[in-house]
Design an enzyme around this catalytic site. Structure first.
Site, mmCIF file in Angstrom:
data_model
loop_
_atom_site.group_PDB
_atom_site.id
_atom_site.type_symbol
_atom_site.label_atom_id
_atom_site.label_comp_id
_atom_site.label_asym_id
_atom_site.label_seq_id
_atom_site.Cartn_x
_atom_site.Cartn_y
_atom_site.Cartn_z
ATOM 1 N N THR A 67 74.076 18.696 40.864
ATOM 2 C CA THR A 67 73.402 19.412 39.798
ATOM 3 C C THR A 67 73.176 18.374 38.724
ATOM 4 O O THR A 67 73.891 17.384 38.691
ATOM 5 C CB THR A 67 74.348 20.503 39.243
ATOM 6 O OG1 THR A 67 74.614 21.443 40.264
ATOM 7 C CG2 THR A 67 73.763 21.239 38.060
ATOM 8 N N VAL A 88 72.864 31.110 46.276
ATOM 9 C CA VAL A 88 72.896 30.734 44.864
ATOM 10 C C VAL A 88 74.313 30.280 44.534
ATOM 11 O O VAL A 88 75.277 30.958 44.907
ATOM 12 C CB VAL A 88 72.498 31.922 43.961
ATOM 13 C CG1 VAL A 88 72.619 31.551 42.490
ATOM 14 C CG2 VAL A 88 71.079 32.392 44.268
HETATM 15 N N1 ASP Z 1 76.904 23.431 41.509
HETATM 16 C C1 ASP Z 1 75.808 23.222 42.406
HETATM 17 C C2 ASP Z 1 75.706 24.351 43.375
HETATM 18 O O1 ASP Z 1 76.724 24.770 43.915
HETATM 19 C C3 ASP Z 1 75.884 21.952 43.137
HETATM 20 C C4 ASP Z 1 76.581 20.825 42.431
HETATM 21 O O2 ASP Z 1 76.713 20.812 41.221
HETATM 22 O O3 ASP Z 1 77.026 19.868 43.093
HETATM 23 O O4 ASP Z 1 74.607 24.784 43.632
#
Ligand code: ASP
Length: 303
Positions: free
Chosen positions: A185, A214
């Site tokens: 992210t 999601v």
């Molecule tokens: N938090 C994000 C998700 O689970 C991915 C990440 O931050 O690595 O979609």
């Protein structure tokens, strides 16, 4: 509302699973945010500027760099924004949008806080965002890497049973199950010199995942939170993060007076070491980042 306490501050991250080699992208995004803060003085404008710069970078799992879903064709993206002026907006599972964070910002001006799927994509068209779904060679290469690398018995995601993907598969194309994880992210937290706080996040989600999955990024209190005591953004496998309401939990500790660095470390310590997690935060007097991985980030303070 908060009185001016400190100079403005920005912290930007490029994902708990991303490479430190790409940290220059975070530095550029943080500079973009500080420049925006100089122009408008608005913490939210600055956070959105940072995240849209990372979405355009192409090396991070957001916007133009989002991971391809396991069918090798679909891209589903999530994004969110929140500030202490009461603005809250998020989108989930949106396709064909260049800058999901701008769409999340636009949702904050509607009667709703979260739009998902086809409705979110239609909303983008309704407000004049053109269709944009280029797939870069980098995205294709990442996809190929996941698909080839991972045909083995290594768990796809720490703590998740990969056989369940097999059982509940919902793509049109047949299952060609990888055994690895692509996640990440991008996010930004900002303290304005006027004492307001803002957070913005964006992601292409995780792989492997079912269509329509999601994570935490568009979920208030899990992937992001902003309030009068500060702003927090999280990164890591959403399925784990949501169980701890991570961003709100860490925000609560900061609000209780825990030093920011300790609150961030305590948040990371909620997770087993094999689960990569990262946090960034700003408070009235501090700003910082913490991760159990080599998370690229940048922190800048206004002079
Ligand atoms: N938090 C994000 C998700 O689970 C991915 C990440 O931050 O690595 O979609």
């Amino acid at each position: 509302m908060s009185k001016p306490q400190q100079a403005g501050a920005v912290v930007v991250h490029g994902g708990a699973g991303a490479s430190r080699e790409n940290e220059d992208g975070c530095v550029l995004a943080a500079r973009r945010a500080l420049a925006q803060l100089e122009v408008s003085g608005e913490a939210l404008d600055a956070a959105v500027a940072a995240v849209s710069a990372l979405e355009d970078d192409g090396r991070f799992n957001a916007g133009s760099g989002s991971v391809l879903c396991l069918d090798g064709a679909t891209v589903e993206m999530d994004a969110s924004i929140m500030d202490t002026r009461g603005r809250l907006g998020a989108i989930a599972c949106v396709q064909s949008v260049k800058n999901p964070v701008l769409l999340a910002r636009a949702v904050a001006d509607t009667p709703h806080w979260l739009l998902a799927g086809d409705g979110a994509t239609r909303f983008a068209r309704a407000i004049g965002m053109p269709e944009s779904a280029p797939v870069s060679e980098r995205q294709r290469a990442d996809h190929r890497k996941i698909m080839t690398q991972l045909a083995g018995s290594v768990p796809a995601m720490p703590g998740l049973n990969i056989r369940l993907f097999d059982r509940f598969w919902n793509y049109n194309t047949p299952l060609n199950l990888p055994e690895g994880v692509a996640c990440d992210t991008v996010g930004a937290v900002v303290r304005g010199a006027d004492g307001h706080f803002a957070v913005a996040c964006s992601t292409g989600g995780s792989a492997p995942s079912l269509l329509g999955r999601v994570g935490d990024t568009p979920i208030i209190g899990s992937g992001f939170y902003a309030g009068p005591e500060g702003a927090v953004a999280a990164t890591g496998i959403g399925e784990h993060i949501v169980r701890h309401l991570l961003a709100r939990t860490v925000y609560g500790w900061i609000g209780d007076g825990m030093p920011l660095d300790r609150a961030l470390q305590r948040g990371i310590d909620l997770f087993a070491p094999e689960i990569k997690v990262g946090l960034i935060a700003v408070s009235r007097h501090d700003a910082g980042a913490c991760s159990n991985s080599d998370m690229p980030y940048s922190k800048m303070v206004q002079r």
